[in-house]
Scaffold this active site. Structure first.
Site, PDB file in Angstrom:
ATOM      1  N   ARG A 131      -5.058  12.547  11.906  1.00 53.16           N
ATOM      2  CA  ARG A 131      -5.835  12.512  13.157  1.00 53.16           C
ATOM      3  C   ARG A 131      -5.219  13.396  13.922  1.00 53.16           C
ATOM      4  O   ARG A 131      -6.123  13.912  14.943  1.00 53.16           O
ATOM      5  CB  ARG A 131      -5.152  11.168  13.829  1.00 53.16           C
ATOM      6  CG  ARG A 131      -5.920   9.846  13.079  1.00 53.16           C
ATOM      7  CD  ARG A 131      -5.862   8.629  13.471  1.00 53.16           C
ATOM      8  NE  ARG A 131      -5.971   7.293  12.683  1.00 53.16           N
ATOM      9  CZ  ARG A 131      -6.360   6.161  12.995  1.00 53.16           C
ATOM     10  NH1 ARG A 131      -6.400   5.903  14.501  1.00 53.16           N
ATOM     11  NH2 ARG A 131      -6.358   5.429  12.023  1.00 53.16           N
ATOM     12  N   ARG A 143     -10.687   8.153  11.081  1.00 51.78           N
ATOM     13  CA  ARG A 143      -9.860   7.323  10.251  1.00 51.78           C
ATOM     14  C   ARG A 143      -9.080   8.369   9.915  1.00 51.78           C
ATOM     15  O   ARG A 143      -9.028   9.664   9.751  1.00 51.78           O
ATOM     16  CB  ARG A 143     -10.506   6.656   9.219  1.00 51.78           C
ATOM     17  CG  ARG A 143     -11.530   5.279   9.564  1.00 51.78           C
ATOM     18  CD  ARG A 143     -12.064   4.620   8.561  1.00 51.78           C
ATOM     19  NE  ARG A 143     -11.020   4.014   7.699  1.00 51.78           N
ATOM     20  CZ  ARG A 143     -11.170   3.391   6.581  1.00 51.78           C
ATOM     21  NH1 ARG A 143     -12.214   3.531   5.990  1.00 51.78           N
ATOM     22  NH2 ARG A 143     -10.280   3.010   5.761  1.00 51.78           N
ATOM     23  N   LYS A 157      -2.029  -7.083  11.443  1.00 57.06           N
ATOM     24  CA  LYS A 157      -3.259  -7.197  11.977  1.00 57.06           C
ATOM     25  C   LYS A 157      -4.355  -6.960  10.834  1.00 57.06           C
ATOM     26  O   LYS A 157      -5.620  -7.137  11.297  1.00 57.06           O
ATOM     27  CB  LYS A 157      -3.143  -6.189  12.835  1.00 57.06           C
ATOM     28  CG  LYS A 157      -3.102  -4.847  12.460  1.00 57.06           C
ATOM     29  CD  LYS A 157      -3.011  -3.780  13.729  1.00 57.06           C
ATOM     30  CE  LYS A 157      -2.648  -2.251  13.306  1.00 57.06           C
ATOM     31  NZ  LYS A 157      -3.967  -1.790  12.891  1.00 57.06           N
ATOM     32  N   ASP A 158      -4.161  -6.619   9.802  1.00 62.65           N
ATOM     33  CA  ASP A 158      -4.870  -6.212   8.707  1.00 62.65           C
ATOM     34  C   ASP A 158      -5.425  -7.521   7.742  1.00 62.65           C
ATOM     35  O   ASP A 158      -6.242  -7.478   7.125  1.00 62.65           O
ATOM     36  CB  ASP A 158      -4.541  -5.113   7.606  1.00 62.65           C
ATOM     37  CG  ASP A 158      -4.321  -3.859   8.316  1.00 62.65           C
ATOM     38  OD1 ASP A 158      -5.131  -3.510   9.322  1.00 62.65           O
ATOM     39  OD2 ASP A 158      -3.553  -2.941   7.766  1.00 62.65           O
ATOM     40  N   CYS A 197     -11.923  -7.559  10.845  1.00 59.23           N
ATOM     41  CA  CYS A 197     -12.136  -6.085  11.191  1.00 59.23           C
ATOM     42  C   CYS A 197     -13.643  -5.818  11.780  1.00 59.23           C
ATOM     43  O   CYS A 197     -13.699  -4.933  12.461  1.00 59.23           O
ATOM     44  CB  CYS A 197     -11.716  -5.069  10.091  1.00 59.23           C
ATOM     45  SG  CYS A 197      -9.896  -4.937   9.773  1.00 59.23           S
ATOM     46  N   LEU A 200     -13.007  -1.450  15.909  1.00 59.61           N
ATOM     47  CA  LEU A 200     -14.017  -1.697  16.649  1.00 59.61           C
ATOM     48  C   LEU A 200     -13.566  -2.483  17.848  1.00 59.61           C
ATOM     49  O   LEU A 200     -14.347  -2.559  18.743  1.00 59.61           O
ATOM     50  CB  LEU A 200     -14.917  -2.925  15.789  1.00 59.61           C
ATOM     51  CG  LEU A 200     -16.052  -3.275  16.266  1.00 59.61           C
ATOM     52  CD1 LEU A 200     -17.116  -2.251  16.342  1.00 59.61           C
ATOM     53  CD2 LEU A 200     -16.859  -4.377  15.215  1.00 59.61           C
ATOM     54  N   ARG A 201     -12.522  -3.166  17.985  1.00 62.22           N
ATOM     55  CA  ARG A 201     -11.661  -3.538  19.102  1.00 62.22           C
ATOM     56  C   ARG A 201     -11.595  -2.267  20.132  1.00 62.22           C
ATOM     57  O   ARG A 201     -12.102  -2.551  21.183  1.00 62.22           O
ATOM     58  CB  ARG A 201     -10.687  -4.241  18.778  1.00 62.22           C
ATOM     59  CG  ARG A 201      -9.896  -4.646  20.298  1.00 62.22           C
ATOM     60  CD  ARG A 201      -8.384  -5.528  19.617  1.00 62.22           C
ATOM     61  NE  ARG A 201      -7.569  -4.387  19.108  1.00 62.22           N
ATOM     62  CZ  ARG A 201      -6.791  -3.345  19.542  1.00 62.22           C
ATOM     63  NH1 ARG A 201      -6.769  -3.128  20.966  1.00 62.22           N
ATOM     64  NH2 ARG A 201      -6.179  -2.454  19.057  1.00 62.22           N
ATOM     65  N   ARG A 202     -11.046  -1.149  19.707  1.00 67.16           N
ATOM     66  CA  ARG A 202     -10.615  -0.268  20.767  1.00 67.16           C
ATOM     67  C   ARG A 202     -11.936   0.417  21.058  1.00 67.16           C
ATOM     68  O   ARG A 202     -11.944   0.661  22.342  1.00 67.16           O
ATOM     69  CB  ARG A 202      -9.813   0.653  20.033  1.00 67.16           C
ATOM     70  CG  ARG A 202      -8.328   0.036  19.856  1.00 67.16           C
ATOM     71  CD  ARG A 202      -7.347   1.211  18.868  1.00 67.16           C
ATOM     72  NE  ARG A 202      -6.339   0.802  18.956  1.00 67.16           N
ATOM     73  CZ  ARG A 202      -5.340   0.697  17.623  1.00 67.16           C
ATOM     74  NH1 ARG A 202      -5.840   1.517  16.757  1.00 67.16           N
ATOM     75  NH2 ARG A 202      -4.035   0.612  17.470  1.00 67.16           N
ATOM     76  N   ARG A 225       0.765  -1.231   0.111  1.00 63.31           N
ATOM     77  CA  ARG A 225       0.105  -0.195   0.125  1.00 63.31           C
ATOM     78  C   ARG A 225       0.922   1.098  -0.006  1.00 63.31           C
ATOM     79  O   ARG A 225       2.056   1.130   0.017  1.00 63.31           O
ATOM     80  CB  ARG A 225      -1.013  -0.055   1.294  1.00 63.31           C
ATOM     81  CG  ARG A 225      -1.818  -1.242   1.237  1.00 63.31           C
ATOM     82  CD  ARG A 225      -2.566  -1.282   2.622  1.00 63.31           C
ATOM     83  NE  ARG A 225      -3.080  -0.121   3.120  1.00 63.31           N
ATOM     84  CZ  ARG A 225      -3.746   0.041   4.437  1.00 63.31           C
ATOM     85  NH1 ARG A 225      -3.380  -0.549   5.187  1.00 63.31           N
ATOM     86  NH2 ARG A 225      -4.020   1.343   4.592  1.00 63.31           N
TER      87      ARG A 225
END
Length: 315
Positions: A163, A157, A91-92, A250, A138-140, A17
């Protein structure tokens, strides 16, 4: 038979990416291969591939497809031969790869912790009642609301710079990033504090870089074996087996962390409802050779303990 190494006229093509962090991970992969085989930088070509997840920044990942959003186009180019390897944040990564592709090389894992980022506070405990927290995870979101249901959590995001601008503009009091990403980008100036894993258990495979290849490419397989980090692979075998057993993505608030102590793997796990109203945790220890089996067993125990409608978020 001598290994056919890449050259400046026939470089190894590294797909990635285009974000600053993704590029840093691709450059680290390149540097490790250069050192392992004494090759010049020109023997590698970093190929930037835009993914669906990079193009959509105004909606939660759950609404647009989950983990595969950041890998699909890259894997298509890998299968078609337009690139030779693909570098990913683990993690992605979905727990299953497309037919013909293998993900069996990992670089040494970075700091696994989440980072609390704020211009006003040093940690979650310093947040005032009703403060706004920005996160796209969503986890956080679930973990924060479980521990501090008085907080207001909004979708957040964008890259680190975006951010920080949102924080400066007062859109939120704090946000969260991965310490690994900040370290790899050498962003020492970001007002970040590492959150201990006893306070916020990280995402499965957080801090790890994975390198994907075509299953029948023996040349690339041999090259990658020279830079594979065995301890990281042992830890991820447990974590990703756990995630697969839970059918995680995710779209699911799942946390898990395997840590090595000699020949022993210590594993901690947590699953939550998306609104943070309930959390279930478990832990187990096993030998390295049984780490994946342990991950699946922990997932099964959590599933058995969960109320009937706990997994509605998977549908």
């Amino acid at each position: 038979m001598a290994l056919n190494l890449p050259t400046p006229t026939s470089p190894l093509r590294i797909g990635t990416r285009g974000s600053p962090l993704a590029l840093a991970q691709a450059y680290e992969t390149r540097a490790r291969l250069m050192a392992a085989f004494d090759l010049p930088e020109e023997a590698f070509e970093v190929v930037v591939i835009k993914t669906t997840g990079d193009a959509i920044l105004d909606r939660p990942l759950k609404e647009i497809g989950g983990k595969g959003l950041f890998t699909r186009e890259i894997e298509d180019d890998l299968l078609s031969g337009q690139i030779d390897i693909a570098v990913h944040s683990m993690k992605d990564m979905p727990v299953e790869q497309p037919q013909g592709l293998l993900l069996d090389t990992y670089l040494p894992r970075e700091d696994v912790r989440d980072a609390f980022v704020s211009l006003k506070a040093k940690g979650i405990a310093e947040l005032a009642q009703g403060d706004t927290v920005g996160t796209s995870s969503l986890r956080r979101r679930a973990q924060i609301l479980h521990r501090r249901p008085d907080l207001n959590v909004v979708e957040f995001r964008g890259n680190v710079q975006t951010r920080l601008k949102k924080l400066d503009a007062g859109v939120a009091t704090c946000t969260f990033l991965a310490m690994a990403g900040l370290n790899r980008l050498a962003m020492d100036g970001v007002p970040a504090t590492g959150i201990e894993t006893t306070e916020m258990l990280p995402a499965v495979a957080q801090g790890a870089i994975g390198i994907e290849r075509r299953g029948d490419d023996t040349r690339v397989a041999e090259m990658l074996s020279a830079i594979h980090d065995i301890p990281t692979g042992q830890r991820l075998a447990c974590e990703r087996a756990y995630l697969a057993q839970l059918e995680g993505s995710c779209e699911t608030p799942i946390a898990g962390l395997a840590e090595l102590d000699g020949d022993t793997v210590n594993f901690r796990a947590e699953i939550l409802r998306p609104d943070g109203s309930e959390a279930l945790s478990d832990a187990e220890t096993s030998t390295i050779e049984h780490a994946a089996e342990m991950g699946r067993a922990v997932a099964d125990r959590l599933t058995a303990r969960a109320p009937k409608n706990f997994f509605d978020w998977r549908s």
